[in-house]
Every structure is written in C-alpha cells, then in structure tokens.
Write a protein that holds these residues in place. Structure first.
Motif, PDB file in Angstrom:
ATOM      1  N   ILE A  92       0.835  -1.200   0.000  1.00 53.72           N
ATOM      2  CA  ILE A  92       0.000   0.000   0.000  1.00 53.72           C
ATOM      3  C   ILE A  92       0.871   1.252   0.000  1.00 53.72           C
ATOM      4  CG2 ILE A  92      -1.828   1.266   1.218  1.00 53.72           C
ATOM      5  CD1 ILE A  92      -2.742  -1.415   2.392  1.00 53.72           C
ATOM      6  N   ARG A  93       2.012   1.201   0.676  1.00 51.25           N
ATOM      7  CA  ARG A  93       2.905   2.361   0.703  1.00 51.25           C
ATOM      8  C   ARG A  93       3.400   2.723  -0.692  1.00 51.25           C
ATOM      9  NH1 ARG A  93       3.526   3.663   5.825  1.00 51.25           N
ATOM     10  NH2 ARG A  93       3.706   2.013   7.396  1.00 51.25           N
ATOM     11  N   ASP A  94       3.425   1.758  -1.589  1.00 54.99           N
ATOM     12  CA  ASP A  94       3.980   1.989  -2.925  1.00 54.99           C
ATOM     13  C   ASP A  94       2.995   2.636  -3.892  1.00 54.99           C
ATOM     14  OD1 ASP A  94       6.403   0.892  -2.181  1.00 54.99           O
ATOM     15  OD2 ASP A  94       5.912  -1.125  -2.902  1.00 54.99           O
ATOM     16  N   VAL A  95       1.722   2.797  -3.499  1.00 52.94           N
ATOM     17  CA  VAL A  95       0.733   3.344  -4.426  1.00 52.94           C
ATOM     18  C   VAL A  95       0.503   4.820  -4.141  1.00 52.94           C
ATOM     19  CG1 VAL A  95      -0.372   1.102  -4.697  1.00 52.94           C
ATOM     20  CG2 VAL A  95      -1.277   2.719  -3.007  1.00 52.94           C
ATOM     21  N   ASP A  96      -0.063   5.520  -5.141  1.00 50.46           N
ATOM     22  CA  ASP A  96      -0.332   6.954  -5.006  1.00 50.46           C
ATOM     23  C   ASP A  96      -1.663   7.229  -4.318  1.00 50.46           C
ATOM     24  OD1 ASP A  96       2.000   7.790  -6.562  1.00 50.46           O
ATOM     25  OD2 ASP A  96       0.945   6.917  -8.275  1.00 50.46           O
ATOM     26  N   ALA A  97      -2.606   6.325  -4.482  1.00 43.81           N
ATOM     27  CA  ALA A  97      -3.941   6.488  -3.905  1.00 43.81           C
ATOM     28  C   ALA A  97      -4.543   5.105  -3.690  1.00 43.81           C
ATOM     29  CB  ALA A  97      -4.824   7.339  -4.820  1.00 43.81           C
ATOM     30  N   VAL A  98      -5.674   5.096  -2.983  1.00 49.08           N
ATOM     31  CA  VAL A  98      -6.261   3.829  -2.558  1.00 49.08           C
ATOM     32  C   VAL A  98      -7.704   3.727  -3.039  1.00 49.08           C
ATOM     33  CG1 VAL A  98      -6.989   2.495  -0.535  1.00 49.08           C
ATOM     34  CG2 VAL A  98      -4.775   3.667  -0.530  1.00 49.08           C
ATOM     35  N   VAL A  99      -8.061   2.543  -3.548  1.00 49.97           N
ATOM     36  CA  VAL A  99      -9.453   2.197  -3.853  1.00 49.97           C
ATOM     37  C   VAL A  99      -9.863   1.129  -2.844  1.00 49.97           C
ATOM     38  CG1 VAL A  99     -11.033   1.205  -5.542  1.00 49.97           C
ATOM     39  CG2 VAL A  99      -9.202   2.732  -6.304  1.00 49.97           C
ATOM     40  N   HIS A 100     -10.766   1.495  -1.925  1.00 52.60           N
ATOM     41  CA  HIS A 100     -11.161   0.581  -0.850  1.00 52.60           C
ATOM     42  C   HIS A 100     -12.491  -0.056  -1.222  1.00 52.60           C
ATOM     43  CE1 HIS A 100     -11.644  -0.045   3.792  1.00 52.60           C
ATOM     44  NE2 HIS A 100     -11.889  -1.138   3.091  1.00 52.60           N
ATOM     45  N   VAL A 101     -12.483  -1.368  -1.439  1.00 51.07           N
ATOM     46  CA  VAL A 101     -13.688  -2.106  -1.832  1.00 51.07           C
ATOM     47  C   VAL A 101     -14.378  -2.653  -0.588  1.00 51.07           C
ATOM     48  CG1 VAL A 101     -14.610  -3.996  -3.216  1.00 51.07           C
ATOM     49  CG2 VAL A 101     -12.588  -2.750  -4.010  1.00 51.07           C
ATOM     50  N   LEU A 102     -15.694  -2.383  -0.499  1.00 52.91           N
ATOM     51  CA  LEU A 102     -16.487  -2.848   0.640  1.00 52.91           C
ATOM     52  C   LEU A 102     -17.747  -3.526   0.130  1.00 52.91           C
ATOM     53  CD1 LEU A 102     -15.661   0.470   2.069  1.00 52.91           C
ATOM     54  CD2 LEU A 102     -15.523  -1.436   3.667  1.00 52.91           C
TER      55      LEU A 102
END
Length: 400
Positions: free
Chosen positions: A128-138
């Motif tokens: 996760i530290r290596d990405v620019d942004a996060v897509v959180h699936v719920l």
C-alpha cells in the motif's frame, strides 16, 4: 469507433515523434507512454477486490472464495475512457490512438491484526505504501454462498477494521520519527516545528482518526507527505453491490447508505459497482457492451466511472494532441503551465519552449477542423505563464 493502442507501426518502436509535435527525427521522448499513476485496490478478503481488478484489467487474477487467494499484488494498466479522443480519431484517422492510463494494483486482503503480522501482515501494508492512492472495496450485499472473513456482512465494521490496521501502521512510523527527531533536536532547535507536526499527526491517529482527516497547512502537508503515511493517501470507496442493483442502488440498501454517510463525513467519494456484472461486461465486444448496458438502463459502466474518478483523484487532467500520426491524451497535474506540459512530450519541448497554439476541444469540434478554427480566430497563441486546461488541444512551438 475503437482504435488500437500503442504499439501500432514501426515508427512508434523507433520513438519517432509525431509531425504535429515538431520534428520528425526526435529521439524517444522522455516518459513516452505517459507513466500512469498507481492505485492500490484494498479491502478484507472476499469482498470482490480481485473480481473488480479482473474486470478492470482483464488480467485474470485469482478470485477464489477463500481468504488470501491473492498473495503477490497483481498489476494492470487501464485506459481512461475519453470520448473526446474517439471524436478526434474520427476527425483525423490517426495511425496511433493513445489514451491516458491508470495503473491498478490488486493488493491481498487485509485482516484484523495485519499491522502486527496477522494474516499476510506487514508485507501487504508495504504494498500500500507503494501506491499513489487507494481504492477501498467494501461489500454491500448479502450472499450466503460467499464467505465473509468475519462471518457477517457489515461495510462500516469492515471500513473501521482496515482503517485501524492502517492507523496502527502509521502510529509505528510516527513514533519512530518522533523519537529520532527528539534526539536530533538537541543539536538543531529548528526541528521543533517538525516535531510539533509529527505529534499533531500522532495525536489524531491515537484518537482513531486518519491522517487525511486532519486540516494541515501547506507546510505541514509537505512534511507529512515525506512520511508516506498510509492513512494520508487519497481514497475512493467502492460499494460492491448485488446484481439486482447493477443499474442503480435501491433506497433500502442500508449498508450502502451507511457507507455513503461515512465517506461523506471525510469528503471521499463512493462509487457503487456490481463487480460480478462488471466482470461479465468486460469480456464483451464494444458493441455488445453498449447493448448490454442499454438493456440494463446504464449510460456508463461502474468501471468507467471508477477509472475516471481514480484519474481525477490526484488532480490529474488531460490535454490533447491530434493529427494524422497520432491522437493522444497527455496526463498532467491540474495547474501545470504550458512549458512543463510540453515537457511531458519531450524535455526539448520544455527547454526550447516558444509558445503553445491552443484551441479548446469544443471549439475544434464545432468548427470541424483546425484550419476552420484558425479562420474564426479560435486558435490562441499562449506563452510561458499559460495554465493548460483539461481538453485543450495543443501544438507546441519550440526551438533548441
């Protein structure tokens, strides 16, 4: 009309620039191919992450019905849907058609205790530290045939579970930085301001808040960015809904409404997507896809909306270049001035920048050709201080 992407003809492999950009004998341009930003798809096991990733990229990541099916992160580069490029391609019939791109990384499902090494633990926090942004699936639907790692479906509980693991990981980072800074402070009193920012962040995390929920000054944000905190990364929430809600979420989906309220509270976007249906759509030919969406009463697929939202999440826009050799979208950060935008094509374009000839996409299409737009005085000559706008169709003039 659907046009092929790079590479298409031998000149592309030689790195020869398009006639519309200037010289024909350029060396390969810096960053040729528009290096995409990287978004990490995260979530608990079995919420639909890998199914969504498969639909996005067609990469065929494993998506079995048990935890930790995804171990090493899968990576796929996805084109950003842009109807403007399709229209320009109809106008110029180019040899190359190059849209902007976004890179998605399917990160293994996190579980409670990941920050302490539970499940697959810190290995995936590092992804996760290596990405620019996060897509959180719920997951926002019930299905007895799909196992949930916690036994029941509750997107708010799942959201809090993941947030706490990321918060715990960030607390560890900050505690180490604070300890180091306190030691250095004895010899450099100027670090007191840094220490104050670190402590402000730590206090918020200890209260269960994410770093991105804090109001930070420009200087504080710059300092926080150096820490690469997990909870500081921009985020989009994906509500994975049932097939019955593929055309739109019903008003009685309490799980979705609760998730939407939680996202609104932190100023984040929620995109409802039926991952299973989107995976089916992704396998269809373009015309079949249009018919399928039409039958469902959907103008734009959930994936297309997600890709566009992901692209804009970090403040990215596209300017366009068009001609018989290539129609292309170039990715820049909103607020970029003309010389720096030119540098996206080639460093010489920025170094020897003279001016940019610009027409808005809407004006170009309304006129039917660049020559017609010039005759009507709609093609502007802009200098070094001009800020490129989304949808500008640009020809750079330079001299090196």
């Amino acid at each position: 009309m659907k046009f092929p992407t790079l590479p298409l003809h031998p000149e592309a492999k030689k790195g020869i620039m398009m006639e519309d950009h200037g010289r024909k004998d350029e060396p390969p341009p810096c960053g040729y191919g528009n290096t995409p930003m990287k978004l990490g798809i995260i979530g608990l096991p079995n919420v639909g992450k890998s199914t969504l990733f498969n639909a996005l990229t067609g990469a065929g990541a494993p998506s079995a019905n048990y935890p930790f099916c995804t171990i090493d992160p899968n990576v796929g580069v996805v084109q950003v849907p842009d109807k403007r490029l399709d229209v320009l391609a109809e106008m110029y019939h180019p040899q190359l058609y190059t849209p902007a791109t976004v890179e998605f990384v399917d990160i293994a499902g996190l579980v409670r205790g990941a920050s302490k090494g539970e499940g697959l633990g810190n290995k995936f926090l590092s992804h996760i530290r290596d990405v620019d942004a996060v897509v959180h699936v719920l997951r926002c639907f019930e299905d007895g045939d799909i196992v949930h790692v916690d036994g029941t479906v509750d997107p708010i509980r799942d959201l809090e579970t993941i947030n706490m693991e990321l918060i715990y990981a960030d607390i560890e980072v900050l505690e180490k930085r604070i300890e180091k800074t306190q030691k250095m402070l004895k010899g450099d009193k100027s670090l007191a301001e840094n220490l104050a920012v670190y402590e402000k962040l730590l206090d918020a995390l200890n209260e269960g808040k994410t770093a991105r929920s804090l109001e930070l000054t420009e200087d504080e944000r710059a300092l926080a960015d150096e820490l690469n905190l997990l909870t500081l990364k921009p985020i989009i929430y994906v509500a994975n809904v049932s097939e019955d809600e593929a055309a739109g979420v019903s008003g009685d989906n309490e799980m979705y409404k609760a998730l939407k309220a939680a996202a609104d509270a932190e100023g984040a976007e929620v995109i409802p997507v039926c991952a299973g249906i989107e995976a089916e759509i992704a396998e269809l030919e373009p015309e079949e896809k249009k018919m399928f969406l039409s039958d469902l009463g959907i103008e734009e697929s959930g994936l297309d909306r997600l890709i566009k939202a992901s692209y804009s999440l970090l403040g990215y826009i596209s300017y366009l270049t068009a001609g018989p050799k290539e129609v292309r979208a170039w990715t820049i950060v909103k607020g970029t001035k003309a010389p720096q935008a030119a540098g996206k094509i080639h460093s010489d374009f920025e170094r020897g920048f003279i001016r940019a000839e610009i027409v808005s996409y809407d004006d170009l299409i309304a006129c039917g050709s660049m020559n017609a737009a010039k005759e009507k005085g709609l093609v502007r000559s802009e200098g070094k201080d001009y800020v490129i706008a989304d949808g500008d169709v640009v020809l750079f003039r330079f001299n090196v």
